[in-house]
Design an enzyme around this catalytic site. Structure first.
Site, PDB file in Angstrom:
ATOM      1  N   GLU A 120       0.830  -1.208   0.000  1.00  0.00           N
ATOM      2  CA  GLU A 120       0.000   0.000   0.000  1.00  0.00           C
ATOM      3  C   GLU A 120       0.863   1.256   0.000  1.00  0.00           C
ATOM      4  OE1 GLU A 120      -4.206  -0.567   1.036  1.00  0.00           O
ATOM      5  OE2 GLU A 120      -3.346  -0.985   3.013  1.00  0.00           O
ATOM      6  N   GLU A 140      -4.513  -8.830   2.997  1.00  0.00           N
ATOM      7  CA  GLU A 140      -5.532  -8.516   3.990  1.00  0.00           C
ATOM      8  C   GLU A 140      -6.728  -9.461   3.971  1.00  0.00           C
ATOM      9  OE1 GLU A 140      -3.066  -4.851   3.691  1.00  0.00           O
ATOM     10  OE2 GLU A 140      -3.817  -6.367   2.288  1.00  0.00           O
TER      11      GLU A 140
END
Length: 266
Positions: A120, A140
């Site tokens: 990210e 995730e």
């Protein structure tokens, strides 16, 4: 220069090098790391002698994302930095380049793990170099979590949507070669040489006119979601003022005199 116990700051000429420095945890995010990153981006923005930034990790890893063990146990390191988060609730998002875009070019030098929050943060950088054994991915969903650092928005704008969705929905790891093939990174280099390559690219940027570099970067991002006609109009607003600078005159003069230009941000 600033820095914390988990984020070191160094200068390499006109390049500011930010190093995620928690190698025993594959540079998993911590409060001191986030505070150090935030302050590093601000330092780069405010110091006109800085012309580029390189973000890398210590100990053969880039960043393994959030420290899930510490998070689950309520034992996040660096609780003494809590006051910084209370004073600025967006500090962690700015640190991860979700809510902040540095005006100087940011080059990522990746070795080893660059997963979850690491991937990210990567999406907030401008140019990306990785060692052959680097590993990428947004893990995730495998933990029942959501990649809330911006990936459901940014990734599909940086790589083809089919690849973005596969990465987001499978949570599988990607090799450096795969990441390059889908356009997530730009260079794959021998292991251990990512930082060297990133600094080489930074050096090329540093030799250019800093006002021009910053205007070009700003134009690329601000026009990304515009129509072509809107973007071309916005480009003129960014570009024409650059031609009126002393640096532009110096660039032309240096070219005619066959010498390196000496830019002064004027």
């Amino acid at each position: 220069m600033g820095g914390t116990e988990h984020l070191t700051v160094q200068r390499e000429g006109a390049t500011l090098v930010l190093t995620l420095n928690r190698p025993e945890a594959k540079n998993a995010l911590s409060l001191p790391m986030l505070v150090g990153l935030h302050d590093g981006w601000i330092e780069a923005d405010e110091d006109d002698t800085v012309r580029s930034v390189v973000l890398t990790g210590a100990g053969g890893a880039f960043c393994a994302g959030m420290d899930l063990k510490a998070l689950a146990g309520g034992q996040m390191e660096g609780q003494e930095h809590r006051d910084r988060l209370k004073a600025d609730p967006d500090l962690h998002w700015k640190a991860m380049l979700r809510h902040h875009r540095p005006r100087k070019p940011v080059i990522a030098a990746v070795e080893g793990h660059c997963v979850a929050g690491g991937t990210e943060i990567l999406q907030g950088t401008d140019i990306r170099v990785a060692g052959e054994s680097a590993v990428f991915g947004l893990f995730e969903v495998r933990r029942g979590l959501f990649p809330i650092g911006g990936s459901t928005v940014r990734l599909q704008r940086q790589i083809p949507r089919t690849h973005a969705l596969e990465m987001l929905l499978t949570g599988r790891p990607y090799t450096a070669r795969e990441a390059a093939d889908i356009g997530l990174i730009g260079h794959v280099v021998p292991d251990g040489s990512a930082l060297e390559k990133a600094l080489s690219i930074a050096g090329q940027i540093n030799a250019c006119g800093p006002l021009a570099v910053e205007a070009v970067k700003a134009s690329v991002y601000e026009t990304a979601q515009m129509t072509e006609s809107e973007g071309l109009a916005a480009e003129l607003k960014r570009g024409w003022p650059v031609f009126d600078t002393a640096d532009a005159e110096e660039g032309a003069r240096a070219f005619s005199e066959r010498r390196p230009a000496v830019f002064r941000r004027k």
